[in-house]
Design a protein around this motif. Structure first.
Motif: not given
Length: 304
Positions: A259-276
């Motif tokens: 849908l083209g809604e960018h989650p934002g830089a913090l969302a990307l960083v936090g998601g990488a931390i959770v996945l890691g």
């Protein structure tokens, strides 16, 4: 019965796919032409119950009624806990932000670990405690720029989802070693249908909406819940809760990608931390070569 290590790996795969299914819920809701939460719960539960009933019929054939009855009171209780999660999740979304709901739901692995320790005497490895703490921090970072603590009712409802998740997986872990608990998913759907129907009237769904809701019921909810129940036989309650954290990090990704809604830089960083944290926890456990004892609930476990 497959060897314990093979069964554990298969359960991990199931519990990786399950949150992928659940995470599409927000995307599908955005595609609907109406926003009545109770009608969404009704139709989603109806299609889910039908899907699971067909799956059980294929698995058990003429013995399906006996398989449903075999779950007994523990199955009815687990189904009620699961149905409660459906309602509290929707109710939370209508009273607080999506960010608040997902952040507060991320305490699920902590509550599941506490419940399993108290009721099942399941040990929580130190590495898993560390992974849960890191993952929780990652979730908070994901939604830090939109966190709102002023919506008390919605926040409490979101925490209720985590409480019921912990109780549900504890019941599944308690009895799943001897009884097939897959029928509890159908039971949850039936309970939801009965409760949601009077609140959903008059119906607004169009044929297009019903198609989307059918996918939600069969894939997003039905398949995800069946995989969770199947995985609960071979994973600890703590592992189930930790892997379920993939849902809140994948949810924004679907909306971003489609849908083209960018989650934002913090969302990307936090998601990488959770996945890691999730990947590191399981990789370290495999490297040490000592899987947690999860195949059978210990005989010393107290009764419900």
């Amino acid at each position: 019965m497959p060897p314990p290590s093979l069964a554990h790996r298969r359960a991990l795969v199931f519990m990786l796919i399950a949150p992928v299914c659940w995470s599409t819920g927000g995307l599908f809701v955005r595609l609907l032409s109406f926003a009545d939460p109770w009608e969404i719960v009704f139709w989603r539960s109806l299609f889910m119950a039908a899907f699971v009933a067909v799956a059980l019929a294929v698995m058990h054939r003429q013995r399906m009624p006996q398989a449903v009855l075999a779950v007994g009171w523990p199955g009815l209780l687990a189904g009620a806990f699961l149905a409660g999660q459906f309602f509290l999740f929707i109710a939370s979304l209508t009273r607080t932000t999506v960010a608040n709901t997902f952040v507060l739901m991320s305490i699920s692995p902590f509550l599941a670990a506490i419940a399993a320790r108290v009721f099942l005497h399941e040990r929580v490895p130190a590495r898993t405690l560390v992974a849960m703490t890191i993952a929780f921090a990652g979730i908070v970072i994901m939604f830090a720029d939109s966190l709102d603590t002023g919506r008390l009712a919605g926040n409490l409802l979101a925490m209720g989802v985590s409480v019921l998740f912990a109780f549900n997986v504890t019941v599944l872990r308690k009895v799943h070693a001897t009884v097939d608990m897959l029928p509890t998913v159908m039971i949850a759907g039936l309970i939801s249908i009965v409760i949601a129907l009077p609140l959903a009237l008059p119906m607004q769904a169009t044929p297009r909406d019903l198609f989307i809701l059918a996918i939600m019921g069969s894939v997003q909810l039905g398949t995800g819940c069946l995989l969770l129940v199947a995985a609960s036989r071979h994973l600890t309650a703590t592992e189930l809760g930790l892997l379920a954290l993939l849902e809140p990090i994948l949810g924004p990704v679907w909306v971003w990608a489609l849908l083209g809604e960018h989650p934002g830089a913090l969302a990307l960083v936090g998601g990488a931390i959770v996945l890691g944290a999730v990947v590191a926890n399981e990789a370290y456990g495999a490297w040490r070569g000592r899987a947690d004892p999860v195949g059978v609930v210990p005989a010393t476990t107290p009764g419900p």
